[in-house]
Design a protein around this motif. Structure first.
Motif, PDB file in Angstrom:
ATOM      1  N   THR A 121      41.193  41.222  38.837  1.00 42.21           N
ATOM      2  CA  THR A 121      40.967  42.597  38.388  1.00 42.21           C
ATOM      3  C   THR A 121      39.908  42.821  37.439  1.00 42.21           C
ATOM      4  OG1 THR A 121      43.284  42.984  39.047  1.00 42.21           O
ATOM      5  CG2 THR A 121      42.171  44.595  37.848  1.00 42.21           C
ATOM      6  N   SER A 122      38.877  44.001  37.958  1.00 42.01           N
ATOM      7  CA  SER A 122      37.908  44.161  36.768  1.00 42.01           C
ATOM      8  C   SER A 122      37.906  45.764  36.287  1.00 42.01           C
ATOM      9  CB  SER A 122      36.606  43.675  37.452  1.00 42.01           C
ATOM     10  OG  SER A 122      36.255  44.324  38.671  1.00 42.01           O
ATOM     11  N   VAL A 123      37.612  45.799  35.166  1.00 39.44           N
ATOM     12  CA  VAL A 123      37.386  47.050  34.691  1.00 39.44           C
ATOM     13  C   VAL A 123      35.981  47.281  34.119  1.00 39.44           C
ATOM     14  CG1 VAL A 123      37.978  48.923  32.995  1.00 39.44           C
ATOM     15  CG2 VAL A 123      40.078  47.428  34.150  1.00 39.44           C
ATOM     16  N   LEU A 124      35.415  48.351  34.629  1.00 44.11           N
ATOM     17  CA  LEU A 124      34.030  48.539  34.123  1.00 44.11           C
ATOM     18  C   LEU A 124      34.032  50.101  33.257  1.00 44.11           C
ATOM     19  CD1 LEU A 124      30.959  48.261  34.104  1.00 44.11           C
ATOM     20  CD2 LEU A 124      30.798  49.747  36.225  1.00 44.11           C
TER      21      LEU A 124
ATOM     22  N   GLN B 149      35.922  30.408  33.816  1.00 43.39           N
ATOM     23  CA  GLN B 149      37.139  30.779  33.085  1.00 43.39           C
ATOM     24  C   GLN B 149      37.737  32.210  33.723  1.00 43.39           C
ATOM     25  OE1 GLN B 149      36.434  31.159  28.943  1.00 43.39           O
ATOM     26  NE2 GLN B 149      35.495  28.980  28.808  1.00 43.39           N
ATOM     27  N   ILE B 150      36.874  32.863  34.657  1.00 43.51           N
ATOM     28  CA  ILE B 150      37.248  34.287  34.979  1.00 43.51           C
ATOM     29  C   ILE B 150      38.397  34.043  35.986  1.00 43.51           C
ATOM     30  CG2 ILE B 150      36.512  36.066  36.655  1.00 43.51           C
ATOM     31  CD1 ILE B 150      33.997  35.941  35.113  1.00 43.51           C
ATOM     32  N   ALA B 151      38.384  32.976  36.928  1.00 43.05           N
ATOM     33  CA  ALA B 151      39.701  32.820  37.690  1.00 43.05           C
ATOM     34  C   ALA B 151      40.949  32.818  37.323  1.00 43.05           C
ATOM     35  CB  ALA B 151      39.396  31.662  38.779  1.00 43.05           C
ATOM     36  N   ALA B 152      41.131  32.154  36.143  1.00 40.58           N
ATOM     37  CA  ALA B 152      42.374  32.319  35.239  1.00 40.58           C
ATOM     38  C   ALA B 152      42.775  33.357  34.269  1.00 40.58           C
ATOM     39  CB  ALA B 152      42.221  30.921  34.277  1.00 40.58           C
ATOM     40  N   ALA B 153      41.675  34.376  34.351  1.00 41.31           N
ATOM     41  CA  ALA B 153      42.214  35.647  33.679  1.00 41.31           C
ATOM     42  C   ALA B 153      42.905  36.520  34.528  1.00 41.31           C
ATOM     43  CB  ALA B 153      40.929  36.412  33.352  1.00 41.31           C
ATOM     44  N   ASP B 154      43.690  37.407  33.754  1.00 38.72           N
ATOM     45  CA  ASP B 154      44.420  38.592  34.629  1.00 38.72           C
ATOM     46  C   ASP B 154      43.717  39.770  34.843  1.00 38.72           C
ATOM     47  OD1 ASP B 154      47.168  37.539  34.645  1.00 38.72           O
ATOM     48  OD2 ASP B 154      47.009  37.419  32.547  1.00 38.72           O
ATOM     49  N   VAL B 155      42.778  40.070  33.958  1.00 37.84           N
ATOM     50  CA  VAL B 155      41.759  41.294  33.996  1.00 37.84           C
ATOM     51  C   VAL B 155      40.442  40.731  33.242  1.00 37.84           C
ATOM     52  CG1 VAL B 155      41.641  43.422  33.305  1.00 37.84           C
ATOM     53  CG2 VAL B 155      43.758  42.833  34.332  1.00 37.84           C
TER      54      VAL B 155
ATOM     55  N   ALA C 234      32.885  46.556  40.650  1.00 41.54           N
ATOM     56  CA  ALA C 234      34.175  46.716  40.001  1.00 41.54           C
ATOM     57  C   ALA C 234      35.439  47.158  40.673  1.00 41.54           C
ATOM     58  CB  ALA C 234      33.972  47.336  38.598  1.00 41.54           C
ATOM     59  N   SER C 235      36.690  46.667  40.302  1.00 43.40           N
ATOM     60  CA  SER C 235      37.957  46.965  41.100  1.00 43.40           C
ATOM     61  C   SER C 235      38.389  48.397  40.522  1.00 43.40           C
ATOM     62  CB  SER C 235      38.784  45.875  41.147  1.00 43.40           C
ATOM     63  OG  SER C 235      39.263  45.702  39.733  1.00 43.40           O
ATOM     64  N   HIS C 236      37.836  48.615  39.129  1.00 44.55           N
ATOM     65  CA  HIS C 236      38.453  49.850  38.452  1.00 44.55           C
ATOM     66  C   HIS C 236      37.225  50.397  37.739  1.00 44.55           C
ATOM     67  CE1 HIS C 236      42.274  47.786  39.260  1.00 44.55           C
ATOM     68  NE2 HIS C 236      42.642  48.976  39.213  1.00 44.55           N
TER      69      HIS C 236
END
Length: 300
Positions: A156-159, A126-132, A177-179
């Motif tokens: 995009t990922s936030v840790l 499901q992650i590919a369809a998420a925005d973040v 993580a990207s952020h």
């Protein structure tokens, strides 16, 4: 509508308000008491939903009454709890929170209730369809799987890097993580640097992503992928309750990034959401909705 997935801790908070935090043993009398859902990822998910995102929480709870209250509270915010796994004969997370008149807090929790840490059941497709996607550090195995899948799909990922011990254990998550958003104590523990800017510069050598730190009254600092530094000052407010403020910041940041706001604008959006939450009592219940946040931003 933007799509946000949050992974990590979901607990139940029992909040006692006192004139001042205890400094030793003895009997202390609370001026008020309330119960509300808590946990970094869960509160971030509730904040993201309040701010208009289609939000899901991936977490673990016990098959007990506390677990049912945790899920019911998240559902009341509009959070999708389909991917919360309930474990038979296990206790859900519970925390006792003490708040003083200045809004400072003390948290007592039994820690890990022994929930299975294997993330093999997560619906990573499901992650590919998420925005973040967003992860806290309370379930590192799950966070590692989430961040790896996000990197593979370009999501995009936030840790939420709010941890003050074992910094070497979170290094792979910081790299993935990207952020990465540290709390000030966590950044000091991770880098050994007292100064926020020096700490960010040190953390930046551990990842190719964006690094940031929330520093309370000093606001938020960050370094972008190209090395550009930024600072969002804190909003002048009267603090009532800081419980959950950092989690609201992360949830709001996820929404702003999902909506493709420029980074400085996203940091202002998140800082304002956390500030507005601090003006209200009750932990997560003080989370602003989108109209309230937009009004606060216009006025400030």
């Amino acid at each position: 509508m933007t799509n946000v997935i949050c992974l990590g801790l979901a607990v139940w908070d029992q909040i006692f308000t006192l004139d001042q935090l205890p400094s030793g043993g003895g009997k202390n009398f609370a001026t008020s008491f309330t119960e509300v859902g808590g946990g970094p990822a869960a509160t971030a998910a509730a904040a993201a939903a309040r701010l208009g995102a289609d939000t899901a929480i991936w977490s673990r709870v016990g098959d007990d009454d506390v677990g049912r209250r945790i899920l019911g509270d998240l559902q009341s915010y509009g959070v999708d709890t389909t991917s919360v796994r309930r474990f038979t004969d296990r206790n859900s997370g519970l925390a006792v929170v003490l708040l003083d008149r200045a809004g400072e807090r003390m948290i007592v929790t039994p820690g890990d209730p022994g929930l299975d840490s294997d993330p093999a059941w997560l619906p990573l497709e499901q992650i590919a369809a998420a925005d973040v996607v967003l992860a806290d550090l309370r379930w590192p195995q799950g966070a590692e799987s989430l961040l790896a899948a996000a990197r593979q799909s370009g999501t995009t990922s936030v840790l939420d890097a709010d941890l003050t011990s074992e910094p070497e254990a979170i290094a792979p998550l910081v790299k993935a993580a990207s952020h990465v958003v540290f709390s000030a104590p966590a950044l000091r523990a991770f880098t050994g640097q007292e100064d926020a800017r020096a700490g960010l510069a040190a953390a930046r050598t551990k990842t190719q992503g964006i690094v940031a730190v929330t520093a309370g009254a000093e606001g938020c600092f960050w370094i972008e992928e190209d090395g550009t530094s930024g600072h969002q000052p804190a909003f002048p407010i009267e603090v009532v309750d800081t419980l959950g403020a950092g989690d609201v910041f992360h949830g709001a940041l996820a929404v702003a990034l999902a909506e493709r706001h420029p980074l400085a604008q996203a940091m202002r959006f998140a800082t304002a959401a956390a500030a507005l939450k601090c003006t209200r009592p009750g932990g997560r219940t003080g989370t602003p909705n989108r109209a309230e946040l937009e009004k606060f931003l216009q006025e400030n």
